[in-house]
Design a protein around this motif. Structure first.
Motif, short mmCIF file in Angstrom:
data_model
loop_
_atom_site.label_atom_id
_atom_site.label_comp_id
_atom_site.label_asym_id
_atom_site.label_seq_id
_atom_site.Cartn_x
_atom_site.Cartn_y
_atom_site.Cartn_z
N MET A 210 0.85 -1.19 0.00
CA MET A 210 0.00 0.00 0.00
C MET A 210 0.88 1.24 0.00
SD MET A 210 -3.37 -0.94 2.23
CE MET A 210 -4.37 0.16 1.24
N HIS A 211 0.33 2.32 -0.55
CA HIS A 211 1.08 3.56 -0.74
C HIS A 211 0.82 4.48 0.46
CE1 HIS A 211 1.99 7.55 -2.65
NE2 HIS A 211 2.98 6.83 -3.17
N GLU A 212 1.75 4.49 1.40
CA GLU A 212 1.54 5.19 2.67
C GLU A 212 1.34 6.69 2.49
OE1 GLU A 212 3.66 5.66 7.07
OE2 GLU A 212 4.75 4.70 5.41
N LYS A 213 2.13 7.30 1.61
CA LYS A 213 2.08 8.76 1.47
C LYS A 213 0.69 9.25 1.07
CE LYS A 213 4.38 12.59 -0.94
NZ LYS A 213 5.42 12.94 -1.95
N SER A 214 0.03 8.55 0.16
CA SER A 214 -1.30 8.97 -0.28
C SER A 214 -2.36 8.75 0.79
CB SER A 214 -1.69 8.23 -1.56
OG SER A 214 -1.84 6.84 -1.31
N MET A 215 -2.07 7.91 1.78
CA MET A 215 -3.02 7.65 2.86
C MET A 215 -2.90 8.64 4.00
SD MET A 215 -2.52 3.47 2.81
CE MET A 215 -3.40 3.19 4.33
N GLN A 216 -1.79 9.38 4.04
CA GLN A 216 -1.52 10.27 5.17
C GLN A 216 -2.63 11.29 5.43
OE1 GLN A 216 0.99 10.24 7.55
NE2 GLN A 216 1.28 8.22 6.65
N PRO A 217 -3.24 11.93 4.40
CA PRO A 217 -4.31 12.90 4.68
C PRO A 217 -5.50 12.30 5.42
CG PRO A 217 -3.51 13.15 2.43
CD PRO A 217 -2.92 11.88 2.96
N PHE A 218 -5.62 10.98 5.42
CA PHE A 218 -6.77 10.32 6.03
C PHE A 218 -6.39 9.58 7.32
CE2 PHE A 218 -6.95 10.44 1.41
CZ PHE A 218 -8.03 11.30 1.25
N LYS A 219 -5.20 9.88 7.79
CA LYS A 219 -4.69 9.25 9.00
C LYS A 219 -5.36 9.83 10.24
CE LYS A 219 -0.24 8.38 11.35
NZ LYS A 219 1.22 8.58 11.22
N GLU A 220 -5.73 8.96 11.16
CA GLU A 220 -6.31 9.37 12.43
C GLU A 220 -5.56 8.68 13.56
OE1 GLU A 220 -10.46 8.40 12.10
OE2 GLU A 220 -10.92 10.33 11.16
N VAL A 221 -5.27 9.44 14.61
CA VAL A 221 -4.53 8.91 15.75
C VAL A 221 -5.41 9.03 16.98
CG1 VAL A 221 -2.46 9.08 17.17
CG2 VAL A 221 -2.33 9.56 14.71
N ASP A 222 -5.66 7.92 17.64
CA ASP A 222 -6.46 7.89 18.86
C ASP A 222 -5.69 8.60 19.97
OD1 ASP A 222 -7.87 7.30 21.14
OD2 ASP A 222 -8.20 5.19 20.64
N PRO A 223 -6.24 9.69 20.53
CA PRO A 223 -5.51 10.42 21.57
C PRO A 223 -5.32 9.62 22.85
CG PRO A 223 -7.76 11.24 21.37
CD PRO A 223 -7.54 10.30 20.23
N ARG A 224 -6.12 8.60 23.05
CA ARG A 224 -6.02 7.79 24.26
C ARG A 224 -4.90 6.78 24.18
NH1 ARG A 224 -10.95 7.92 27.23
NH2 ARG A 224 -10.49 5.84 28.06
N THR A 225 -4.72 6.19 22.97
CA THR A 225 -3.77 5.09 22.83
C THR A 225 -2.62 5.37 21.86
OG1 THR A 225 -5.01 4.07 21.04
CG2 THR A 225 -5.63 3.46 23.29
N GLY A 226 -2.81 6.34 20.97
CA GLY A 226 -1.83 6.56 19.91
C GLY A 226 -2.02 5.62 18.73
N ARG A 227 -3.09 4.82 18.75
CA ARG A 227 -3.34 3.86 17.67
C ARG A 227 -3.68 4.59 16.38
NH1 ARG A 227 -7.99 0.71 15.78
NH2 ARG A 227 -7.30 -1.35 15.10
N THR A 228 -3.06 4.17 15.29
CA THR A 228 -3.26 4.80 13.99
C THR A 228 -4.31 4.03 13.19
OG1 THR A 228 -1.00 5.63 13.90
CG2 THR A 228 -2.15 5.40 11.82
N SER A 229 -5.19 4.78 12.52
CA SER A 229 -6.13 4.19 11.58
C SER A 229 -6.30 5.17 10.42
CB SER A 229 -7.48 3.90 12.26
OG SER A 229 -8.05 5.10 12.77
#
Length: 581
Positions: A210-229
């Protein structure tokens, strides 16, 4: 004349509306148009598990390997060579330097590492396939423990007076997992044990990059855990970046997906069509009418009622052939139903193996195949399809035996069905066949066991969610093998597998599969897997009904669609020969 063509007048307006699929009439026609098995559920490699999603993925993405659809063997795709250690536990893949993403970036080893790591940090239904990689399961477990620690730490920091500070859990080191990018174009994979079907496995979409750079604008980080989705928009145009023979350029919700030949694809000279269109149409009669009038070239699935009549008429463009799949019931084995389970609550009688066995033995499966499906499907008591895997033979499962079924139900505390709760049978509303199968089974259980079942229909995405989240009692499902090895069926029901929709937990079964994974002798390995499957069939967390046949429709001027048990079609090979005149 076909009875199915005699459509009630009340349906004409609906069908005409569904035929006008392009929104603007017939202003644009793709080189090749098809109706998929159903609407797309997801095009995120991490989460997909349905055939229609994989079929589109083969058009827009590519992995280390692809498939030869005639032999069903894996062939080099994203690689030009590979090296294997003497003990077959270390594989080194040399990537194709000319491979490009649709934005022009090179496809590099880090793109594989990124997605494979994501499969372990955001586990989903096919994460269990990565456990063959050294350290993968350990990393997944340690990462989940780390996230739980981070959440408890967050709660402590927000309320230190009432929440104790948790003991520190270090973040696990991904470098200990057996996958690494040696350089831009070299990927190394270390296995726990030799995996004889590894190359077949790597041709399967969950192992694509998968192409990580193109996914970056849609990245979300859980403030409680730091989990990326990542939000799902990254899978849709104009944002989606892929590396396959086609580029997804248009996606009209519940209407159409449009694909154009990728100008950056390394083998574009051998892509036979310039454009593809996937039409979304969930009405079986309308699907057939679209095909019959020439609006689509390929029906990838034909409903049982339509197909049976066409077969009787001897239609030469109806293609029927054996499948690498099985239709069955899945039974929720949790001791208690989850709170959001519609139509079922409290204690779950299906947790009792005697109840499950009684239900299995009270179904006349031949009745289903002779009166509903009618396309030569083989009624079965076993999960793994026969005659598909050399050297493997399933042992017979639970037979049709109403007297024994009644006795088992009585032993479980429900004589003649007395006291047995009314449980819902869930099916997806798009499938006429599954509705009829569910009706037949409910009727047989009422007659043979004295129990009542309600029928529940849900749109396919909601159906999938209910089954995956185990918020159901009984559901009509099916499974096609993902690669040519028995483990594609048996691994699904490991207690650690997120594909284990029935939540059946059996330590003996897990131990057998672990033993098989370590066994280097193929003959002995198959005997172990036969024992495991027999245990599954006899404990009946699933009730096999029949082995599928594949039913397609396309005319002789359509090329590149090879009938095969796995329903594999590589869209780069598909083209339509224009008729003269």
């Amino acid at each position: 004349m076909l009875r199915l063509i005699c459509i009630p007048v009340a349906l004409i307006a609906i069908l005409l509306g569904s035929l006008a699929w392009s929104g603007g009439g017939r202003q644009q026609r793709a080189d090749f148009t098809f109706i998929n098995r159903g609407d797309i559920i997801t095009l995120d490699l991490k989460s997909m598990s349905y055939l229609q999603d994989f079929r589109v993925t083969y058009a827009i993405r590519e992995g280390l390997y692809s498939y030869d659809t005639k032999t069903l063997r894996p062939v080099f795709a994203g690689i030009v060579a590979r090296d294997v250690s003497d003990d077959r536990r270390v594989w080194t893949f040399h990537l194709r330097p000319e491979s490009r993403w649709t934005n022009g970036d090179p496809v590099v080893a880090a793109d594989y590492v990124f997605h494979w790591r994501r499969m372990l940090e955001e586990p989903d239904e096919y994460t269990y396939l990565f456990y063959y990689i050294d350290g993968a399961k350990r990393y997944e477990d340690e990462y989940q423990a780390y996230l739980k620690y981070r959440e408890k730490l967050y709660e402590h920091e927000q309320n230190p007076q009432d929440t104790p500070k948790p003991a520190e859990v270090p973040r696990p080191d991904f470098a200990k997992v057996g996958v690494r990018a040696i350089d831009e174009y070299t990927l190394e994979v270390r296995l726990t044990n030799p995996v004889p079907f590894l190359e077949d496995l790597l041709a399967f979409p969950p192992f694509y990059p998968m192409h990580e750079k193109s996914m970056q604008p849609f990245k979300e980080v859980d403030p409680r855990t730091g989990r990326t989705s990542y939000r799902g928009e990254f899978t849709r145009p104009p944002h989606v970046v892929t590396n396959g023979p086609f580029k997804l350029t248009r996606w009209e919700f519940k209407r159409l997906l449009w694909f154009e030949k990728s100008e950056t694809y390394w083998d574009k000279a051998n892509v036979k069509s310039n454009t593809l269109a996937m039409v979304v149409n969930e009405n079986p009669l309308s699907q057939f009418l679209m095909y019959d009038r020439g609006d689509v070239e390929w029906l990838t699935d034909v409903s049982a009622d339509v197909a049976a009549e066409l077969k009787a008429q001897g239609r030469p463009d109806l293609r029927v052939f054996p499948a690498f799949g099985t239709a069955y019931l899945t039974l929720n084995c949790k001791p208690q139903f989850l709170p959001d389970t519609e139509g079922a609550r409290g204690k779950n009688p299906l947790a009792d193996v005697r109840v499950r066995q009684a239900l299995a033995m009270a179904i006349d499966k031949k009745l289903i195949t002779e009166t509903i499906t009618r396309m030569g499907e083989q009624p079965t008591t076993t999960y793994v399809p026969p005659n598909q895997l050399p050297g493997y033979r399933s042992r017979p499962g639970l037979p049709y035996d109403v007297s024994r079924a009644r006795a088992l139900l009585a032993e479980a505390g429900y004589p003649n069905g007395s006291g047995f709760p009314s449980l819902p049978i869930l099916y997806n509303s798009e499938s006429t066949t599954r509705r009829l199968v569910a009706q037949s089974i409910a009727s047989q259980w009422r007659q043979n066991l004295g129990i009542d079942c309600d029928l529940q229909q849900l749109e396919v995405k909601l159906f999938r969610n209910k089954v995956t989240e185990k918020k159901y009692a009984i559901a009509t499902v099916g499974w096609y093998g993902d690669y040519l090895d028995v483990s594609t069926f048996t691994d699904k029901y490991l207690s650690t597998s997120l594909q284990n929709d029935c939540d059946w937990q059996n330590p003996q079964y897990d131990a057998l599969l672990e033993q098989a994974a370590r066994e280097p002798d193929e003959h002995k390995r198959l005997r172990i897997l036969e024992e495991a499957e027999h245990l599954l069939n006899m404990e009946a967390p699933i009730i096999p009904l029949y082995h599928y046949v594949n039913v397609w429709m396309h005319r002789d001027n359509v090329h590149g669609i090879d009938p095969n048990p796995k329903l594999l079609t590589m869209m780069k090979d598909v083209w339509v020969e224009k008729r003269k005149g």
